[in-house]
Design an enzyme around this catalytic site. Structure first.
Site, PDB file in Angstrom:
ATOM      1  CD  GLU A 117      -5.836   4.837  -0.724  1.00  0.00           C
ATOM      2  OE1 GLU A 117      -6.012   4.787   0.336  1.00  0.00           O
ATOM      3  OE2 GLU A 117      -6.821   4.333  -1.420  1.00  0.00           O
ATOM      4  CE1 TYR A 141      -3.821   2.552   1.046  1.00  0.00           C
ATOM      5  CE2 TYR A 141      -1.858   3.516   2.331  1.00  0.00           C
ATOM      6  CZ  TYR A 141      -3.032   3.774   1.765  1.00  0.00           C
ATOM      7  OH  TYR A 141      -4.007   4.831   1.925  1.00  0.00           O
TER       8      TYR A 141
END
Ligand code: GDP
Ligand code: MN
Length: 381
Positions: free
Chosen positions: A186, A101
Site C-alpha cells: 500500500e 492512494y
C-alpha cells in the site's frame, strides 16, 4: 509479517519504485548526522507498524541539524497508539503537489490480486467513499497488462498528465507484490511533486508468513521490538495465537473448537481476548507457554480452557493444568471445560486440587456463561 515503512521503501527501491532518499536512525545523534548527509529540509518519521503517525505527531519537518536532532529526540520513545518508537527514518522532504492512494491487496473471495487507485490520498482510506476508489482484479496467470493499468489510472480520476507514470508505478508495485509473496502493498500517499515526479511517500508491505521460508531477505527484516508483545511472545514459544479485543482469554485444543468457543463466548454476552490453539498439547510446559502468552495481556479478566478429549486425554490435560499453576502465578479465574476421553477423571482431579481459581464445567455453554460472569466480576473489581 508487516514491514516498517523504511523496509518497504527498501523493497520499493529494489523494484524500481521511486522513493525519496533517506537514512535509518535509532538515536537523535544518528538522525542529526543523517540529516546533514541528506541536505535540508528533511522529514523525521517514526517507524512503527501503525498508520496515523502524522496525526499522532510522529512525522516532523526539520530545516537544520539542531531541529532534526530535537525532533528525533521528541519522536524516539514516543507512544503512538500503544506502540513505542524505537527507530526513525530521516528522509529528504518532498514538495507535494497532489496526494493519491495506490494498493495491491490479495482479494481472498475473488482469489486474485486486486489493484486499487484513488485520487483521494493522504488520508485514512476507510474514510474515502467507495466510488472514489478505482478497482481492478488481476488474473495472476496473465499478470497485469499495460492497457489495464492505464485504464485503472484513467478510471481513478487522477490528473491525466501523470496517468502514464502512475500506471508504470502500479506495474512495478504489482511485480513487487508477486515477487515478495505479499498480501498487501500500500502506498498512501503516492505523490506528484511540484516538478511532476511520481513518488511513493509512504510504504506498507505485509508479506505472507507462510512464504517467509522462501523470502529469506524479508524474513531477516523481522523486528521483534515493533510487534505486538503478546504475538511476539507467542511466536517465540511456538504457540498459535491471535490477539483480539475482549476480556475472556481462550485456550482450546484444535482450531475448529477454538473458533466455536469464540462464538459461544459472544453468545454468552462476553468478548474473546484472543484465539489460542494448544493443538494436541497436554503437557505442563505447553500449557505454561500458552497461559503465559495469554496472561501477559492485561485485558484478560478470566480464562476458558476448552478441551475436547480424543487422542488427548482429559485427565492428562487436568494434570498439566495443575502443574502449570504450580509454575506460574495465575490471578484470574480459570474455567475448565473437559469433555471426551477420561473427562470424569479429569474433572475429579481438578476438583480434588487445592486451586481456588479453578472452576469446572461439562458443556461449552455452561462454561461460557461461567467465564463471562467471572470476567465481569474481575472487570468490576
Ligand atoms: P502516516 O500518517 O503514518 O500514514 O504517514 P505518511 O508517511 O503517510 O505521512 C503522513 C502525511 O505527512 C503525508 O500525507 C504528508 O501530507 C505528510 N508528509 C510526509 N512526508 C512529507 C514530506 O516529505 N513533505 C511534506 N510536505 N509532507 C510530508
Ligand atoms: Mn501514510
Amino acid at each position: 509479517m508487516d514491514l516498517l515503512e523504511y523496509q518497504g521503501k527498501q523493497l520499493f527501491a529494489e523494484h524500481g519504485v521511486p522513493v525519496p532518499e533517506g537514512r535509518h536512525a535509532t538515536t537523535a545523534k544518528e538522525a542529526r548526522d543523517a540529516a546533514e548527509e541528506l541536505g535540508y529540509p528533511v522529514v523525521i518519521k517514526a517507524q512503527v507498524q501503525i498508520g496515523g503517525r502524522g496525526k499522532a505527531g510522529g512525522i516532523k519537518l526539520a530545516n537544520d541539524a539542531d531541529e532534526a536532532e530535537a525532533h528525533a529526540k521528541a519522536i524516539l520513545g514516543m507512544d503512538i497508539r500503544g506502540l513505542t518508537v524505537h527507530e526513525i527514518w530521516v528522509e529528504r522532504a518532498s514538495d507535494i503537489g497532489a496526494e493519491y492512494y495506490a494498493a495491491v491487496v490479495f482479494d481472498r473471495s475473488a482469489k486474485k490480486p486486486l489493484l486499487m487507485l484513488s485520487a483521494a490520498g493522504g488520508m485514512d482510506i476507510e474514510a474515502v467513499a467507495e466510488d472514489k476508489i478505482a478497482r481492478l482484479h488481476v488474473d495472476p496467470l496473465v499478470g497485469l497488462r499495460a492497457e489495464e493499468a492505464n485504464r485503472l489510472a484513467s478510471d481513478s480520476g487522477i490528473d491525466p498528465d501523470v496517468s502514464e507514470p502512475v500506471a508504470a508505478m502500479l506495474a512495478k508495485l504489482y511485480d513487487l507484490f508477486v515477487a515478495t509473496d505479499s498480501m498487501l502493498v500500500e502506498v498512501n500517499p503516492l505523490i506528484v511533486t511540484g516538478d511532476r515526479q511520481v513518488v511513493a511517500l509512504d510504504a506498507k508491505v505485509t508479506v505472507d508468513d507462510n512464504a517467509l521460508f522462501r523470502q529469506p531477505k524479508v524474513a531477516e527484516m523481522r523486528n521483534p521490538s515493533a510487534e505486538d508483545p503478546q504475538e511476539q511472545m507467542a511466536k517465540e514459544r511456538g504457540v498459535t495465537y491471535v490477539k483480539l479485543d475482549g476480556e475472556v482469554g481462550i485456550l482450546g485444543n484444535g482450531a475448529g473448537l477454538v473458533m466455536s468457543t469464540l462464538d459461544v463466548i459472544a453468545q454468552a454476552g462476553g468478548r474473546p481476548a484472543n484465539f489460542l490453539d494448544v493443538g494436541g498439547g497436554a503437557k505442563a510446559e505447553e500449557i505454561v507457554a500458552a497461559l503465559e502468552v495469554l496472561l501477559s495481556d492485561p485485558k484478560v479478566k478470566a480464562v476458558l480452557f476448552n478441551i475436547f478429549g480424543g487422542i488427548t486425554r482429559c485427565d492428562e490435560v487436568a494434570r498439566g493444568i495443575l502443574q502449570a499453576l504450580e509454575q506460574i502465578d495465575v490471578r484470574v479465574p480459570i474455567v475448565v471445560r473437559l469433555d471426551g476421553t477420561n473427562d470424569k477423571e479429569g474433572r475429579q482431579i481438578l476438583a480434588d486440587a487445592d486451586a481456588p481459581q479453578l472452576h469446572t464445567a461439562k458443556t461449552m455453554l455452561e462454561a461460557a456463561d461461567m467465564v463471562v460472569a467471572l470476567a465481569r466480576e474481575g472487570a468490576a473489581a
